[in-house]
Motif scaffolding. Sequence first.
Motif, PDB file in Angstrom:
ATOM      1  N   ASN A 193       0.825  -1.205   0.000  1.00  0.00           N
ATOM      2  CA  ASN A 193       0.000   0.000   0.000  1.00  0.00           C
ATOM      3  C   ASN A 193       0.867   1.266   0.000  1.00  0.00           C
ATOM      4  O   ASN A 193       0.407   2.342   0.383  1.00  0.00           O
ATOM      5  CB  ASN A 193      -0.917   0.008   1.233  1.00  0.00           C
ATOM      6  CG  ASN A 193      -2.075   0.962   1.088  1.00  0.00           C
ATOM      7  OD1 ASN A 193      -2.647   1.121   0.009  1.00  0.00           O
ATOM      8  ND2 ASN A 193      -2.429   1.624   2.172  1.00  0.00           N
ATOM      9  N   ALA A 245      -4.922  -4.756   7.283  1.00  0.00           N
ATOM     10  CA  ALA A 245      -5.487  -5.632   6.253  1.00  0.00           C
ATOM     11  C   ALA A 245      -6.791  -5.059   5.709  1.00  0.00           C
ATOM     12  O   ALA A 245      -7.045  -5.106   4.493  1.00  0.00           O
ATOM     13  CB  ALA A 245      -5.712  -7.029   6.817  1.00  0.00           C
ATOM     14  N   ARG A 249      -7.167  -3.796   1.806  1.00  0.00           N
ATOM     15  CA  ARG A 249      -8.117  -4.478   0.921  1.00  0.00           C
ATOM     16  C   ARG A 249      -9.211  -3.549   0.410  1.00  0.00           C
ATOM     17  O   ARG A 249      -9.563  -3.587  -0.774  1.00  0.00           O
ATOM     18  CB  ARG A 249      -8.748  -5.673   1.643  1.00  0.00           C
ATOM     19  CG  ARG A 249      -9.741  -6.426   0.756  1.00  0.00           C
ATOM     20  CD  ARG A 249     -10.163  -7.740   1.331  1.00  0.00           C
ATOM     21  NE  ARG A 249     -11.132  -8.424   0.482  1.00  0.00           N
ATOM     22  CZ  ARG A 249     -10.839  -9.129  -0.592  1.00  0.00           C
ATOM     23  NH1 ARG A 249      -9.583  -9.238  -0.977  1.00  0.00           N
ATOM     24  NH2 ARG A 249     -11.791  -9.726  -1.305  1.00  0.00           N
ATOM     25  N   TRP A 250      -9.759  -2.706   1.277  1.00  0.00           N
ATOM     26  CA  TRP A 250     -10.927  -1.915   0.882  1.00  0.00           C
ATOM     27  C   TRP A 250     -10.658  -0.414   0.730  1.00  0.00           C
ATOM     28  O   TRP A 250     -11.427   0.273   0.077  1.00  0.00           O
ATOM     29  CB  TRP A 250     -12.052  -2.132   1.886  1.00  0.00           C
ATOM     30  CG  TRP A 250     -12.714  -3.464   1.733  1.00  0.00           C
ATOM     31  CD1 TRP A 250     -13.526  -3.868   0.694  1.00  0.00           C
ATOM     32  CD2 TRP A 250     -12.601  -4.590   2.600  1.00  0.00           C
ATOM     33  NE1 TRP A 250     -13.927  -5.172   0.887  1.00  0.00           N
ATOM     34  CE2 TRP A 250     -13.380  -5.638   2.051  1.00  0.00           C
ATOM     35  CE3 TRP A 250     -11.934  -4.808   3.804  1.00  0.00           C
ATOM     36  CZ2 TRP A 250     -13.499  -6.877   2.650  1.00  0.00           C
ATOM     37  CZ3 TRP A 250     -12.040  -6.051   4.411  1.00  0.00           C
ATOM     38  CH2 TRP A 250     -12.814  -7.067   3.833  1.00  0.00           C
ATOM     39  N   ALA A 258      -1.720  -2.439  -4.042  1.00  0.00           N
ATOM     40  CA  ALA A 258      -2.972  -2.803  -3.373  1.00  0.00           C
ATOM     41  C   ALA A 258      -4.167  -2.159  -4.073  1.00  0.00           C
ATOM     42  O   ALA A 258      -5.231  -2.774  -4.212  1.00  0.00           O
ATOM     43  CB  ALA A 258      -2.926  -2.366  -1.902  1.00  0.00           C
ATOM     44  N   ARG A 261      -4.995  -4.031  -7.243  1.00  0.00           N
ATOM     45  CA  ARG A 261      -5.752  -5.252  -6.973  1.00  0.00           C
ATOM     46  C   ARG A 261      -7.216  -4.935  -6.704  1.00  0.00           C
ATOM     47  O   ARG A 261      -8.111  -5.696  -7.098  1.00  0.00           O
ATOM     48  CB  ARG A 261      -5.131  -6.009  -5.797  1.00  0.00           C
ATOM     49  CG  ARG A 261      -3.772  -6.614  -6.091  1.00  0.00           C
ATOM     50  CD  ARG A 261      -3.403  -7.667  -5.058  1.00  0.00           C
ATOM     51  NE  ARG A 261      -3.193  -7.076  -3.748  1.00  0.00           N
ATOM     52  CZ  ARG A 261      -2.019  -6.656  -3.304  1.00  0.00           C
ATOM     53  NH1 ARG A 261      -0.943  -6.745  -4.075  1.00  0.00           N
ATOM     54  NH2 ARG A 261      -1.906  -6.150  -2.086  1.00  0.00           N
ATOM     55  N   LEU A 262      -7.468  -3.819  -6.017  1.00  0.00           N
ATOM     56  CA  LEU A 262      -8.849  -3.424  -5.761  1.00  0.00           C
ATOM     57  C   LEU A 262      -9.579  -3.141  -7.082  1.00  0.00           C
ATOM     58  O   LEU A 262     -10.721  -3.565  -7.275  1.00  0.00           O
ATOM     59  CB  LEU A 262      -8.884  -2.161  -4.880  1.00  0.00           C
ATOM     60  CG  LEU A 262     -10.270  -1.564  -4.626  1.00  0.00           C
ATOM     61  CD1 LEU A 262     -11.130  -2.534  -3.820  1.00  0.00           C
ATOM     62  CD2 LEU A 262     -10.148  -0.232  -3.891  1.00  0.00           C
ATOM     63  N   ARG A 265     -10.514  -6.290  -8.840  1.00  0.00           N
ATOM     64  CA  ARG A 265     -11.637  -7.017  -8.255  1.00  0.00           C
ATOM     65  C   ARG A 265     -12.968  -6.341  -8.550  1.00  0.00           C
ATOM     66  O   ARG A 265     -14.036  -6.935  -8.307  1.00  0.00           O
ATOM     67  CB  ARG A 265     -11.473  -7.108  -6.731  1.00  0.00           C
ATOM     68  CG  ARG A 265     -10.327  -7.952  -6.258  1.00  0.00           C
ATOM     69  CD  ARG A 265     -10.463  -8.277  -4.783  1.00  0.00           C
ATOM     70  NE  ARG A 265     -10.603  -7.095  -3.955  1.00  0.00           N
ATOM     71  CZ  ARG A 265      -9.572  -6.455  -3.383  1.00  0.00           C
ATOM     72  NH1 ARG A 265      -8.333  -6.872  -3.593  1.00  0.00           N
ATOM     73  NH2 ARG A 265      -9.796  -5.393  -2.626  1.00  0.00           N
TER      74      ARG A 265
END
Length: 270
Positions: A193, A245, A249-250, A258, A261-262, A265
């Motif tokens: 990140n 985490a 992720r969010w 990071a 990847r978001l 998705r």
Amino acid sequence: MSVLAPVKDALAGILSLTHSALTALGADPGGGLTWLVCVAVVVVVVRSLLLPVTVSGVRQAHAAARARPHLRELSKRYQGKRDAESLRAMAEERQAIAAEHGISRLGCLPLLLQIPIWISLYHLLSDVAAGTAVGAMDGGLVASLGTATLVGVPLASRGYAGAGPVHLAVVAGLAVTAALLQFATQRYLVGSNTNTADLPEAMATAQQWVPALSAGGMLLAGGVVPVALLVYWVCSALWTTGQTAVIVRWFPTPGTPAHARLLARAPGAA
């Protein structure tokens, strides 16, 4: 009186109140498990109160990421210009970019405000483990903590060696657990990140060493701090890992792996 005394007293109050609540529910006042839960509750309360600071830090990281391309372009336009008028114009444009993207003038000051709390927690647990009363942690509670044990190892004891293999296993186990959690958080969560594209090569290389150095420092410190503080470190590291985490992720920082990847998705992503 130390400037951190009010903070230590407040934390001692949380520790004492939690102990009173647990014993009222039937827990053993001098039991190791009771004091382990007390330490964990202090971590949860403190980290919960600091969540607004964490949210502010995430928002500032996002604002800085959005502003980064504009600031890079600004630096290119004024490259080599050192006259007073150019420097003034550059400063004004930089302020305008910061205001447009919501970058706070306080910078990382809100995050730095956490430091006195961490220092106070360290001194509180160290003092209590050494038999010194602090605020609501009076002589009776200090004595109770002093006799509490974790699988036979006193929570007030210090060091890796000197009290047999069980002592070594408990202290080393706690120190290694905290160090591994910190390493994993820094290396795999914070690292993914973080945007290192604009960093000088020396800084980027140094940043790669941060996880190992911080974990190594924790292993060294594990040999001198009380077991109660090691328990706190493990609980705090668990919270940090989970919290990081969630952010990675969010709510990742734009421009980082990071964040990529978001986007991958996201519904409709190729």
